[in-house]
Design an enzyme around this catalytic site. Structure first.
Site, PDB file in Angstrom:
ATOM      1  N   ASN A   7      46.558  25.657  31.130  1.00 34.28           N
ATOM      2  CA  ASN A   7      45.761  26.606  30.353  1.00 34.28           C
ATOM      3  C   ASN A   7      46.498  26.786  29.024  1.00 34.28           C
ATOM      4  O   ASN A   7      47.505  27.472  28.947  1.00 34.28           O
ATOM      5  CB  ASN A   7      45.675  27.933  31.119  1.00 34.28           C
ATOM      6  CG  ASN A   7      44.819  28.959  30.397  1.00 34.28           C
ATOM      7  OD1 ASN A   7      44.375  28.735  29.269  1.00 34.28           O
ATOM      8  ND2 ASN A   7      44.581  30.085  31.031  1.00 34.28           N
ATOM      9  N   ARG A  91      41.888  23.955  31.520  1.00 34.47           N
ATOM     10  CA  ARG A  91      40.920  25.011  31.241  1.00 34.47           C
ATOM     11  C   ARG A  91      40.450  24.844  29.797  1.00 34.47           C
ATOM     12  O   ARG A  91      41.256  24.749  28.874  1.00 34.47           O
ATOM     13  CB  ARG A  91      41.596  26.375  31.385  1.00 34.47           C
ATOM     14  CG  ARG A  91      40.643  27.482  31.040  1.00 34.47           C
ATOM     15  CD  ARG A  91      41.324  28.810  31.001  1.00 34.47           C
ATOM     16  NE  ARG A  91      40.333  29.822  30.670  1.00 34.47           N
ATOM     17  CZ  ARG A  91      40.617  30.983  30.134  1.00 34.47           C
ATOM     18  NH1 ARG A  91      41.857  31.299  29.863  1.00 34.47           N
ATOM     19  NH2 ARG A  91      39.668  31.843  29.869  1.00 34.47           N
ATOM     20  N   HIS A 180      34.631  33.479  31.409  1.00 33.55           N
ATOM     21  CA  HIS A 180      35.215  33.741  32.734  1.00 33.55           C
ATOM     22  C   HIS A 180      34.397  33.056  33.830  1.00 33.55           C
ATOM     23  O   HIS A 180      34.404  33.486  34.982  1.00 33.55           O
ATOM     24  CB  HIS A 180      35.223  35.254  33.084  1.00 33.55           C
ATOM     25  CG  HIS A 180      36.048  36.109  32.186  1.00 33.55           C
ATOM     26  ND1 HIS A 180      35.580  37.306  31.663  1.00 33.55           N
ATOM     27  CD2 HIS A 180      37.315  35.972  31.747  1.00 33.55           C
ATOM     28  CE1 HIS A 180      36.518  37.860  30.930  1.00 33.55           C
ATOM     29  NE2 HIS A 180      37.590  37.080  30.955  1.00 33.55           N
ATOM     30  N   GLY A 210      39.467  42.614  33.529  1.00 31.42           N
ATOM     31  CA  GLY A 210      40.860  42.413  33.143  1.00 31.42           C
ATOM     32  C   GLY A 210      41.061  43.046  31.781  1.00 31.42           C
ATOM     33  O   GLY A 210      40.404  44.043  31.457  1.00 31.42           O
ATOM     34  N   ASN A 211      41.930  42.447  30.999  1.00 26.35           N
ATOM     35  CA  ASN A 211      42.052  42.899  29.618  1.00 26.35           C
ATOM     36  C   ASN A 211      40.764  42.620  28.874  1.00 26.35           C
ATOM     37  O   ASN A 211      40.249  43.446  28.138  1.00 26.35           O
ATOM     38  CB  ASN A 211      43.196  42.147  28.959  1.00 26.35           C
ATOM     39  CG  ASN A 211      44.197  43.096  28.422  1.00 26.35           C
ATOM     40  OD1 ASN A 211      43.826  44.120  27.851  1.00 26.35           O
ATOM     41  ND2 ASN A 211      45.459  42.783  28.615  1.00 26.35           N
ATOM     42  N   ARG A 241      38.689  44.985  22.954  1.00 28.46           N
ATOM     43  CA  ARG A 241      37.393  44.585  22.385  1.00 28.46           C
ATOM     44  C   ARG A 241      36.347  45.670  22.600  1.00 28.46           C
ATOM     45  O   ARG A 241      36.309  46.294  23.664  1.00 28.46           O
ATOM     46  CB  ARG A 241      36.906  43.283  23.035  1.00 28.46           C
ATOM     47  CG  ARG A 241      37.716  42.085  22.629  1.00 28.46           C
ATOM     48  CD  ARG A 241      37.308  40.851  23.413  1.00 28.46           C
ATOM     49  NE  ARG A 241      38.468  40.224  24.003  1.00 28.46           N
ATOM     50  CZ  ARG A 241      38.433  39.321  24.977  1.00 28.46           C
ATOM     51  NH1 ARG A 241      37.289  38.930  25.466  1.00 28.46           N
ATOM     52  NH2 ARG A 241      39.540  38.825  25.452  1.00 28.46           N
ATOM     53  N   GLY A 331      42.723  41.901  36.851  1.00 29.13           N
ATOM     54  CA  GLY A 331      43.758  42.946  36.864  1.00 29.13           C
ATOM     55  C   GLY A 331      43.270  44.328  37.242  1.00 29.13           C
ATOM     56  O   GLY A 331      43.795  44.944  38.180  1.00 29.13           O
ATOM     57  N   GLY A 333      40.031  45.219  38.234  1.00 33.02           N
ATOM     58  CA  GLY A 333      39.133  45.154  39.393  1.00 33.02           C
ATOM     59  C   GLY A 333      39.881  45.021  40.710  1.00 33.02           C
ATOM     60  O   GLY A 333      39.490  45.594  41.728  1.00 33.02           O
ATOM     61  N   ASN A 335      43.161  45.867  41.201  1.00 34.22           N
ATOM     62  CA  ASN A 335      44.274  46.812  41.411  1.00 34.22           C
ATOM     63  C   ASN A 335      43.960  48.281  41.176  1.00 34.22           C
ATOM     64  O   ASN A 335      44.717  49.145  41.602  1.00 34.22           O
ATOM     65  CB  ASN A 335      45.431  46.441  40.475  1.00 34.22           C
ATOM     66  CG  ASN A 335      45.986  45.076  40.793  1.00 34.22           C
ATOM     67  OD1 ASN A 335      46.438  44.841  41.904  1.00 34.22           O
ATOM     68  ND2 ASN A 335      45.912  44.175  39.843  1.00 34.22           N
ATOM     69  N   GLU A 384      41.688  31.495  39.212  1.00 38.68           N
ATOM     70  CA  GLU A 384      41.087  30.472  38.353  1.00 38.68           C
ATOM     71  C   GLU A 384      41.839  29.142  38.450  1.00 38.68           C
ATOM     72  O   GLU A 384      41.238  28.080  38.373  1.00 38.68           O
ATOM     73  CB  GLU A 384      41.047  30.973  36.910  1.00 38.68           C
ATOM     74  CG  GLU A 384      39.974  32.044  36.724  1.00 38.68           C
ATOM     75  CD  GLU A 384      40.174  32.927  35.501  1.00 38.68           C
ATOM     76  OE1 GLU A 384      41.109  33.752  35.518  1.00 38.68           O
ATOM     77  OE2 GLU A 384      39.413  32.791  34.541  1.00 38.68           O
TER      78      GLU A 384
HETATM   79  P1  ADP Z   1      43.690  39.203  31.245  1.00 39.60           P
HETATM   80  O1  ADP Z   1      43.799  37.996  32.169  1.00 39.60           O
HETATM   81  O2  ADP Z   1      42.359  39.400  30.635  1.00 39.60           O
HETATM   82  O3  ADP Z   1      44.825  39.346  30.290  1.00 39.60           O
HETATM   83  P2  ADP Z   1      44.272  40.691  33.681  1.00 39.60           P
HETATM   84  O4  ADP Z   1      43.234  40.226  34.611  1.00 39.60           O
HETATM   85  O5  ADP Z   1      45.673  40.233  33.886  1.00 39.60           O
HETATM   86  O6  ADP Z   1      43.840  40.488  32.182  1.00 39.60           O
HETATM   87  O7  ADP Z   1      44.259  42.306  33.707  1.00 39.60           O
HETATM   88  C1  ADP Z   1      45.129  43.062  32.947  1.00 39.60           C
HETATM   89  C2  ADP Z   1      44.798  44.503  33.128  1.00 39.60           C
HETATM   90  O8  ADP Z   1      44.906  44.854  34.507  1.00 39.60           O
HETATM   91  C3  ADP Z   1      45.739  45.446  32.375  1.00 39.60           C
HETATM   92  O9  ADP Z   1      45.024  46.339  31.542  1.00 39.60           O
HETATM   93  C4  ADP Z   1      46.425  46.210  33.478  1.00 39.60           C
HETATM   94  O10 ADP Z   1      46.644  47.548  33.128  1.00 39.60           O
HETATM   95  C5  ADP Z   1      45.441  46.141  34.612  1.00 39.60           C
HETATM   96  N1  ADP Z   1      46.139  46.387  35.857  1.00 39.60           N
HETATM   97  C6  ADP Z   1      47.026  45.603  36.487  1.00 39.60           C
HETATM   98  N2  ADP Z   1      47.532  46.230  37.568  1.00 39.60           N
HETATM   99  C7  ADP Z   1      46.962  47.456  37.609  1.00 39.60           C
HETATM  100  C8  ADP Z   1      47.050  48.596  38.471  1.00 39.60           C
HETATM  101  N3  ADP Z   1      47.867  48.576  39.513  1.00 39.60           N
HETATM  102  N4  ADP Z   1      46.289  49.679  38.192  1.00 39.60           N
HETATM  103  C9  ADP Z   1      45.494  49.685  37.128  1.00 39.60           C
HETATM  104  N5  ADP Z   1      45.340  48.660  36.276  1.00 39.60           N
HETATM  105  C10 ADP Z   1      46.069  47.570  36.512  1.00 39.60           C
END
Ligand code: ADP
Length: 397
Positions: A7, A91, A180, A210-211, A241, A331, A333, A335, A384
């Site tokens: 990636n 990717r 995605h 995620g972010n 965003r 992230g 979804g 956690n 992924e």
């Molecule tokens: P990307 O791949 O788009 O960079 P991720 O899927 O890694 O993003 O998600 C990152 C996000 O997930 C961050 O904003 C982070 O705060 C959130 N995150 C990770 N762990 C937790 C948690 N335990 N509780 C709340 N948010 C979380």
């Protein structure tokens, strides 16, 4: 078969070496600061200690060479030689209308990917650099391109056309593409599997939070709508965003702040979302902590984020005339226990009932709704890299 999954970003390169038979990750790592001072490779072989290699990486070809060296090193390596890397899965962010599935890379495919550069100017050129670097170093290893947009190519015209003059679509291919896709594909299939069904029998909404985040409607195995658009800026509120806004805001702010459309675009991509709204952070953990401390803007940003996701779920339940399962991934979804509960609060009208105990889970496959819930809610970690490895193995074997 060992599949190297790559990636590649403009200054970074993430990789995983996956055994496609056992689906075990043999090693993974990340090259950072490629082309800038302070380049570093972090390599994590399975079952061994992580190594950090600080060495100049003037370009991606050097980075790929270092990755191969790390993978074949007598100490921290996991294979004996390059011969044990059987294929590479790349990717690629944008496949335009040309690619509705993954493909084996050849010169013609490279040209077609290049033709999509316009649609993803930050991502596709970097992806191409990664492919070319790998081809240079491993000329005889088959390579596959897996597109972020491909899964969404099944969307009907009514979902992908914007309310714009048709000539913009004809001339510039301005339409909804969605991103995605590899994750939406993987998670919808996995959600069905967890329910003991096949995706072809279900209506599933996938919330990749995620972010960057997007929501998709997967009707009997096919994507019929998704929240991201021509670019990954549209849709739900994200980390930095804006997601969907009134398009007239752009001109309004450009005039008020005396900034150019390009500068406005930068604001929408990098300074908006929950970061801009909360003035705290783009990281949901920081915002949650601030909200817990009584920061009102942080709470308002979270509320708006949950609300924007719930609205898309409502829209897609309508688009599919029903929904059987809603899966949360990425992230946030996977956690954010509270976040899933907050979103579920909006879904009572669907007969949805979240199970507080089952929802008390992070990063694990699980149904999180009660047995009585009319719609299944699930936490499904995305993968992924594994999806790319599977598709690569399927195409080259
Ligand atoms: P990307 O791949 O788009 O960079 P991720 O899927 O890694 O993003 O998600 C990152 C996000 O997930 C961050 O904003 C982070 O705060 C959130 N995150 C990770 N762990 C937790 C948690 N335990 N509780 C709340 N948010 C979380």
């Amino acid at each position: 078969m060992n599949i190297l999954v790559i990636n590649c970003g403009s200054s970074s390169l993430k990789y995983q070496l996956i055994d496609s038979e056992t689906e075990a990750v043999l090693a993974k790592g990340l090259c950072e600061r490629i082309g800038i001072d302070g380049s570093v490779l972090t390599h994590t072989p399975a079952g061994k200690d992580k190594v950090r290699i600080e060495t100049p990486m003037p370009n991606h070809t050097v980075a790929v060479k270092l990755v191969i060296d790390a993978l074949t090193d007598t100490g921290h390596g996991v294979v004996k030689s390059l011969d044990e890397i059987n294929a590479v899965g790349h990717r690629v962010v944008h496949g335009g209308e040309k690619f509705a599935c993954s493909v084996v890379i050849n010169d013609e495919v490279l040209k077609a990917i290049e033709a999509c550069n316009d649609l993803a100017p930050l991502h596709n050129p970097a992806n191409l650099i990664g492919i070319n670097s790998c081809r240079e170093i491993m000329p005889n290893v088959p390579m596959v391109a897996v597109f972020d947009t491909a899964f969404h190519q099944t969307m009907p015209e009514k979902a992908y056309l914007y309310g714009l003059p048709y000539e913009y679509y004809e001339k510039y291919k301005v339409r909804r593409y969605g991103f995605h896709g590899t994750s939406h594909d993987y998670v919808s299939a996995r959600a069905a599997e967890l329910l003991g069904k096949t995706r072809e029998d279900l209506k599933i909404i996938v919330c990749h939070l995620g972010n960057g985040g997007s929501v998709s409607a997967v009707d009997h195995g096919k994507c019929v709508d998704t929240s991201m658009g021509l670019t990954p800026l549209e849709g739900i509120i994200m980390g930095t965003r804006s997601g969907s806004i009134d398009p007239a805001i752009c001109d309004f702010i450009c005039q008020k702040e005396n900034i150019t459309p390009a500068e406005m675009n930068n604001v929408l991509n990098k300074k908006s979302g929950v970061l801009g709204m909360s003035k705290v952070s783009s990281d949901f953990r920081d915002i949650e902590a601030a909200a817990d401390d009584g920061n009102k803007l942080a709470q308002a940003a979270l509320d708006a984020f949950y609300y924007s996701v719930a609205k898309y779920i409502g829209a897609y339940a309508a688009a599919m005339n029903g929904v059987d399962a809603i899966a949360f991934t990425a992230g946030v979804g996977e956690n954010n226990i509270l976040g899933r509960a907050e979103i579920a609060q909006y879904l009572g009208y669907l007969g949805t009932e979240i199970d507080t105990e089952k929802n008390n889970v992070r990063g694990e496959d699980r149904v999180i709704s009660t047995d009585a819930s009319k719609v299944a809610l699930l936490c499904v970690p995305t993968n992924e890299e594994l999806a790319i490895a599977r598709q690569t193995a399927a195409l080259v074997s």
